[in-house]
Motif scaffolding. Structure first.
Motif, PDB file in Angstrom:
ATOM      1  N   HIS A  20       2.507  20.136  -0.138  1.00  0.00           N
ATOM      2  CA  HIS A  20       1.188  19.945   0.455  1.00  0.00           C
ATOM      3  C   HIS A  20       0.460  18.776  -0.198  1.00  0.00           C
ATOM      4  CE1 HIS A  20       0.613  24.116   2.470  1.00  0.00           C
ATOM      5  NE2 HIS A  20       1.856  23.703   2.552  1.00  0.00           N
ATOM      6  N   VAL A  21       0.571  18.663  -1.520  1.00  0.00           N
ATOM      7  CA  VAL A  21      -0.109  17.560  -2.209  1.00  0.00           C
ATOM      8  C   VAL A  21       0.508  16.226  -1.807  1.00  0.00           C
ATOM      9  CG1 VAL A  21      -0.557  16.546  -4.479  1.00  0.00           C
ATOM     10  CG2 VAL A  21      -0.884  18.979  -4.126  1.00  0.00           C
ATOM     11  N   LYS A  22       1.845  16.187  -1.696  1.00  0.00           N
ATOM     12  CA  LYS A  22       2.502  14.941  -1.312  1.00  0.00           C
ATOM     13  C   LYS A  22       2.152  14.540   0.116  1.00  0.00           C
ATOM     14  CE  LYS A  22       6.304  13.921  -3.972  1.00  0.00           C
ATOM     15  NZ  LYS A  22       5.531  13.052  -4.829  1.00  0.00           N
ATOM     16  N   MET A  23       2.063  15.507   1.011  1.00  0.00           N
ATOM     17  CA  MET A  23       1.700  15.188   2.392  1.00  0.00           C
ATOM     18  C   MET A  23       0.231  14.779   2.508  1.00  0.00           C
ATOM     19  SD  MET A  23       3.880  17.819   4.632  1.00  0.00           S
ATOM     20  CE  MET A  23       5.525  18.228   4.117  1.00  0.00           C
ATOM     21  N   LEU A  24      -0.645  15.378   1.688  1.00  0.00           N
ATOM     22  CA  LEU A  24      -2.035  14.939   1.638  1.00  0.00           C
ATOM     23  C   LEU A  24      -2.123  13.508   1.132  1.00  0.00           C
ATOM     24  CD1 LEU A  24      -5.127  15.579   1.735  1.00  0.00           C
ATOM     25  CD2 LEU A  24      -4.879  16.257  -0.659  1.00  0.00           C
ATOM     26  N   ARG A  25      -1.335  13.213   0.117  1.00  0.00           N
ATOM     27  CA  ARG A  25      -1.276  11.855  -0.439  1.00  0.00           C
ATOM     28  C   ARG A  25      -0.810  10.855   0.618  1.00  0.00           C
ATOM     29  NH1 ARG A  25       2.935  10.690  -5.267  1.00  0.00           N
ATOM     30  NH2 ARG A  25       2.944   8.456  -5.042  1.00  0.00           N
ATOM     31  N   LEU A  26       0.208  11.245   1.390  1.00  0.00           N
ATOM     32  CA  LEU A  26       0.709  10.377   2.458  1.00  0.00           C
ATOM     33  C   LEU A  26      -0.359  10.158   3.528  1.00  0.00           C
ATOM     34  CD1 LEU A  26       3.153   8.880   3.752  1.00  0.00           C
ATOM     35  CD2 LEU A  26       3.676  11.034   4.901  1.00  0.00           C
ATOM     36  N   ALA A  27      -1.036  11.234   3.918  1.00  0.00           N
ATOM     37  CA  ALA A  27      -2.063  11.111   4.968  1.00  0.00           C
ATOM     38  C   ALA A  27      -3.219  10.216   4.520  1.00  0.00           C
ATOM     39  CB  ALA A  27      -2.575  12.501   5.343  1.00  0.00           C
ATOM     40  N   LEU A  28      -3.658  10.369   3.268  1.00  0.00           N
ATOM     41  CA  LEU A  28      -4.758   9.541   2.781  1.00  0.00           C
ATOM     42  C   LEU A  28      -4.355   8.074   2.669  1.00  0.00           C
ATOM     43  CD1 LEU A  28      -6.219  11.896   0.038  1.00  0.00           C
ATOM     44  CD2 LEU A  28      -7.304  11.242   2.189  1.00  0.00           C
ATOM     45  N   THR A  29      -3.135   7.810   2.240  1.00  0.00           N
ATOM     46  CA  THR A  29      -2.676   6.429   2.109  1.00  0.00           C
ATOM     47  C   THR A  29      -2.499   5.779   3.482  1.00  0.00           C
ATOM     48  OG1 THR A  29      -1.530   7.110   0.099  1.00  0.00           O
ATOM     49  CG2 THR A  29      -0.998   4.953   0.947  1.00  0.00           C
ATOM     50  N   VAL A  30      -1.976   6.529   4.437  1.00  0.00           N
ATOM     51  CA  VAL A  30      -1.823   6.000   5.803  1.00  0.00           C
ATOM     52  C   VAL A  30      -3.195   5.717   6.411  1.00  0.00           C
ATOM     53  CG1 VAL A  30      -1.144   6.657   8.152  1.00  0.00           C
ATOM     54  CG2 VAL A  30       0.439   6.981   6.277  1.00  0.00           C
ATOM     55  N   THR A  31      -4.157   6.606   6.168  1.00  0.00           N
ATOM     56  CA  THR A  31      -5.505   6.389   6.687  1.00  0.00           C
ATOM     57  C   THR A  31      -6.141   5.137   6.080  1.00  0.00           C
ATOM     58  OG1 THR A  31      -5.738   8.783   6.904  1.00  0.00           O
ATOM     59  CG2 THR A  31      -7.754   7.476   7.029  1.00  0.00           C
ATOM     60  N   SER A  32      -5.960   4.974   4.777  1.00  0.00           N
ATOM     61  CA  SER A  32      -6.488   3.782   4.116  1.00  0.00           C
ATOM     62  C   SER A  32      -5.838   2.523   4.681  1.00  0.00           C
ATOM     63  CB  SER A  32      -6.233   3.880   2.612  1.00  0.00           C
ATOM     64  OG  SER A  32      -6.650   2.729   1.948  1.00  0.00           O
ATOM     65  N   MET A  33      -4.521   2.558   4.872  1.00  0.00           N
ATOM     66  CA  MET A  33      -3.823   1.404   5.427  1.00  0.00           C
ATOM     67  C   MET A  33      -4.284   1.119   6.861  1.00  0.00           C
ATOM     68  SD  MET A  33       0.262   0.710   5.863  1.00  0.00           S
ATOM     69  CE  MET A  33       0.467   1.833   7.209  1.00  0.00           C
ATOM     70  N   ALA A  34      -4.513   2.159   7.650  1.00  0.00           N
ATOM     71  CA  ALA A  34      -4.963   1.968   9.028  1.00  0.00           C
ATOM     72  C   ALA A  34      -6.337   1.298   9.073  1.00  0.00           C
ATOM     73  CB  ALA A  34      -4.997   3.314   9.750  1.00  0.00           C
ATOM     74  N   PHE A  35      -7.236   1.735   8.193  1.00  0.00           N
ATOM     75  CA  PHE A  35      -8.557   1.095   8.148  1.00  0.00           C
ATOM     76  C   PHE A  35      -8.448  -0.360   7.718  1.00  0.00           C
ATOM     77  CE2 PHE A  35     -10.514   5.401   8.057  1.00  0.00           C
ATOM     78  CZ  PHE A  35     -11.408   5.213   9.107  1.00  0.00           C
ATOM     79  N   PHE A  36      -7.560  -0.647   6.768  1.00  0.00           N
ATOM     80  CA  PHE A  36      -7.379  -2.033   6.338  1.00  0.00           C
ATOM     81  C   PHE A  36      -6.803  -2.890   7.468  1.00  0.00           C
ATOM     82  CE2 PHE A  36      -6.932  -0.647   1.663  1.00  0.00           C
ATOM     83  CZ  PHE A  36      -8.287  -0.797   1.447  1.00  0.00           C
ATOM     84  N   ILE A  37      -5.892  -2.326   8.248  1.00  0.00           N
ATOM     85  CA  ILE A  37      -5.294  -3.081   9.361  1.00  0.00           C
ATOM     86  C   ILE A  37      -6.331  -3.349  10.441  1.00  0.00           C
ATOM     87  CG2 ILE A  37      -3.626  -2.925  11.261  1.00  0.00           C
ATOM     88  CD1 ILE A  37      -1.740  -1.498   9.318  1.00  0.00           C
ATOM     89  N   VAL A  38      -7.100  -2.325  10.808  1.00  0.00           N
ATOM     90  CA  VAL A  38      -8.096  -2.471  11.866  1.00  0.00           C
ATOM     91  C   VAL A  38      -9.181  -3.465  11.444  1.00  0.00           C
ATOM     92  CG1 VAL A  38      -9.916  -1.252  13.128  1.00  0.00           C
ATOM     93  CG2 VAL A  38      -7.653  -0.226  12.899  1.00  0.00           C
ATOM     94  N   ALA A  39      -9.558  -3.447  10.170  1.00  0.00           N
ATOM     95  CA  ALA A  39     -10.620  -4.338   9.690  1.00  0.00           C
ATOM     96  C   ALA A  39     -10.116  -5.738   9.391  1.00  0.00           C
ATOM     97  CB  ALA A  39     -11.251  -3.751   8.435  1.00  0.00           C
ATOM     98  N   GLN A  40      -8.834  -5.963   9.547  1.00  0.00           N
ATOM     99  CA  GLN A  40      -8.207  -7.247   9.222  1.00  0.00           C
ATOM    100  C   GLN A  40      -8.541  -7.662   7.791  1.00  0.00           C
ATOM    101  OE1 GLN A  40      -9.398  -9.956  12.302  1.00  0.00           O
ATOM    102  NE2 GLN A  40      -8.063  -9.000  13.824  1.00  0.00           N
ATOM    103  N   ALA A  41      -8.285  -6.729   6.880  1.00  0.00           N
ATOM    104  CA  ALA A  41      -8.519  -6.954   5.451  1.00  0.00           C
ATOM    105  C   ALA A  41      -7.495  -7.959   4.933  1.00  0.00           C
ATOM    106  CB  ALA A  41      -8.389  -5.636   4.701  1.00  0.00           C
ATOM    107  N   PRO A  42      -7.714  -8.481   3.726  1.00  0.00           N
ATOM    108  CA  PRO A  42      -6.712  -9.391   3.146  1.00  0.00           C
ATOM    109  C   PRO A  42      -5.328  -8.733   3.089  1.00  0.00           C
ATOM    110  CG  PRO A  42      -8.721  -9.453   1.862  1.00  0.00           C
ATOM    111  CD  PRO A  42      -8.896  -8.367   2.885  1.00  0.00           C
ATOM    112  N   GLU A  43      -4.299  -9.540   3.267  1.00  0.00           N
ATOM    113  CA  GLU A  43      -2.930  -9.028   3.378  1.00  0.00           C
ATOM    114  C   GLU A  43      -2.456  -8.199   2.186  1.00  0.00           C
ATOM    115  OE1 GLU A  43      -0.369 -12.248   4.384  1.00  0.00           O
ATOM    116  OE2 GLU A  43      -1.359 -12.599   6.291  1.00  0.00           O
ATOM    117  N   PRO A  44      -2.817  -8.540   0.938  1.00  0.00           N
ATOM    118  CA  PRO A  44      -2.338  -7.694  -0.169  1.00  0.00           C
ATOM    119  C   PRO A  44      -2.778  -6.241  -0.054  1.00  0.00           C
ATOM    120  CG  PRO A  44      -3.150  -9.758  -1.034  1.00  0.00           C
ATOM    121  CD  PRO A  44      -3.493  -9.736   0.425  1.00  0.00           C
TER     122      PRO A  44
END
Length: 151
Positions: A20-44
């Motif tokens: 459960h902790v690993k899947m929560l970690r995956l969900a939070l990281t994917v959400t963070s990445m999705a927001f960065f992609i949508v906002a066209q954040a710097p590539e790093p």
């Protein structure tokens, strides 16, 4: 009788606390990445969170298929703890960099989810470390030798 046999079997990874902790970690990281992609954040920002998503997904697949029991030549708990610590450092750096300059709202939200993912990484590492201390496995397992005393 069946309940006793089911209890003796190992709990599936998806239903364990570690899962459960690993899947929560995956969900939070994917959400963070999705927001960065949508906002066209710097590539790093996108690349680091994308690598972390791939590595977390690899560990989840590894534990679901029980490959850690098959490949005993690697000490998987240690690799998982090191991964959790390195991921925490990278996500904190990316999140701080996302929050410091004047950025869009989506990048700030992505940074906040990055901080939450870093906290989940710390929880994951602590959970694995605790399990490793109380239940060692592999060549590092403590074996008690009891001698029978005959009077």
């Amino acid at each position: 009788m069946e309940a006793a046999q089911r209890k003796a079997q190992h709990r599936p990874f998806c239903f364990s606390v570690k899962g459960h902790v690993k899947m929560l970690r995956l969900a939070l990281t994917v959400t963070s990445m999705a927001f960065f992609i949508v906002a066209q954040a710097p590539e790093p920002y996108i690349v680091i969170t994308g690598f972390e998503v791939a590595i977390i997904f690899f560990f989840i697949i590894l534990y679901i298929l029980r490959l850690d029991r098959l490949m005993k030549w690697l000490f998987w708990p240690l690799l998982d703890i090191i991964n959790s610590l390195v991921t925490t450092v990278f996500l904190v750096i990316v999140s701080v960099l996302a929050l410091i300059p004047e950025t869009t709202t989506l990048i700030v939200i992505g940074g906040a989810f990055g901080f939450l993912a870093a906290v989940a990484c710390l929880a994951d590492g602590a959970l694995i470390y605790r399990k490793l201390l109380f239940n060692p496995s592999g060549p590092y397992q403590k074996k008690t030798v009891r001698k029978k005393v005959v009077l």
